[in-house]
Design a protein around this motif. Structure first.
Motif, PDB file in Angstrom:
ATOM      1  N   THR A 191       0.785  -1.200   0.026  1.00 54.36           N
ATOM      2  CA  THR A 191      -0.072   0.010   0.142  1.00 54.36           C
ATOM      3  C   THR A 191       0.927   1.184  -0.190  1.00 54.36           C
ATOM      4  N   CYS A 192       0.588   2.136  -0.887  1.00 56.83           N
ATOM      5  CA  CYS A 192       1.420   3.343  -1.057  1.00 56.83           C
ATOM      6  C   CYS A 192       0.552   4.783  -0.949  1.00 56.83           C
ATOM      7  N   ILE A 193       1.274   5.510  -0.335  1.00 50.53           N
ATOM      8  CA  ILE A 193       0.716   6.936  -0.155  1.00 50.53           C
ATOM      9  C   ILE A 193       1.865   8.187  -0.793  1.00 50.53           C
ATOM     10  N   THR A 194       1.422   8.800  -1.723  1.00 49.35           N
ATOM     11  CA  THR A 194       2.222   9.743  -2.314  1.00 49.35           C
ATOM     12  C   THR A 194       2.701  11.005  -1.435  1.00 49.35           C
ATOM     13  N   GLU A 195       1.546  11.507  -0.833  1.00 50.57           N
ATOM     14  CA  GLU A 195       1.662  12.760  -0.081  1.00 50.57           C
ATOM     15  C   GLU A 195       0.595  12.941   0.971  1.00 50.57           C
ATOM     16  N   ILE A 196       1.254  13.272   2.239  1.00 48.98           N
ATOM     17  CA  ILE A 196       0.224  13.746   3.264  1.00 48.98           C
ATOM     18  C   ILE A 196       0.448  15.090   3.718  1.00 48.98           C
ATOM     19  N   ILE A 197      -0.677  16.175   3.648  1.00 51.73           N
ATOM     20  CA  ILE A 197      -0.222  17.443   3.893  1.00 51.73           C
ATOM     21  C   ILE A 197      -1.319  17.772   5.088  1.00 51.73           C
TER      22      ILE A 197
END
Length: 199
Positions: A191-197
């Motif tokens: 499972t991937c996440i590109t960006e959390i802001i």
């Protein structure tokens, strides 16, 4: 990397494997709130990374796949770069894995929203023949936990566009992002996440 052999498209939420929080107790109105970092920060088995964000200065995760890749280690989900991403480092779909953003000096900041760029979105590896966003798994829902012990849960659409969620403003010295479920990749379980802001 694990092959995806399951037939259903979404992994349901399970009990989180995230360690328990060290949180502040409710304080009387005439006493200041004490913001405490979680015990994980003092655990040297977790790799900590410095990041350049307006809210938090340091990040760590319960797992990641490979710090040498442009997809893998924790800080890549907080670097403002669409070509990099975090990827869980456990067997299965990463349900219960978490990413922690905090200030190493314990200072608290006010936050009221989070924006998530889901999945693996690097345009250099997403083509008409092989879209790595679909090949890898993506987060379907997640929970944010704050230093007062409260939490907020949200559901993500399975899309590449950024998704912003607003919540009651809090002053907190950390936010834990816990994966609650996943959209299954066509080939890989990671499972991937590109960006959390956070803002």
């Amino acid at each position: 990397v694990d092959e995806n052999t399951d037939t259903s498209s979404v992994v349901s939420s399970v009990s989180s494997s995230a360690p328990s929080e060290v949180t502040s107790s409710s304080a009387p109105a005439d006493k200041p709130v004490v913001h405490l970092l979680p015990e994980d920060v003092r655990n040297d088995s977790y790799t900590k990374y410095k990041v350049d964000q307006n809210t938090y200065t340091t990040v760590m995760a319960s797992s990641f796949i490979d710090a040498k890749l442009t997809h893998g280690s924790t800080e890549l989900a907080f670097d403002g770069d669409i070509e990099t991403s975090w990827q869980d480092g456990v067997k299965g779909y990463g349900v219960g894995e978490w990413l922690l953003a905090y200030n190493s000096d314990g200072s608290a900041v006010k936050v009221s929203e989070v924006t998530v760029y889901n999945g693996y979105q690097n345009p250099k590896f997403n083509t008409a023949k092989k879209d790595m966003y679909l090949v890898n798994s993506r987060v379907s829902d997640f929970t944010l936990t704050f230093d007062d012990g409260t939490s907020e849960s949200f559901t993500l659409e399975d899309i590449k566009e950024p998704q912003t969620f607003k919540f009651k403003e809090r002053e907190t010295c950390y936010i834990r992002f816990t994966v609650g479920g996943a959209y299954k990749g066509t080939k890989y379980k990671d499972t991937c996440i590109t960006e959390i802001i956070y803002k």
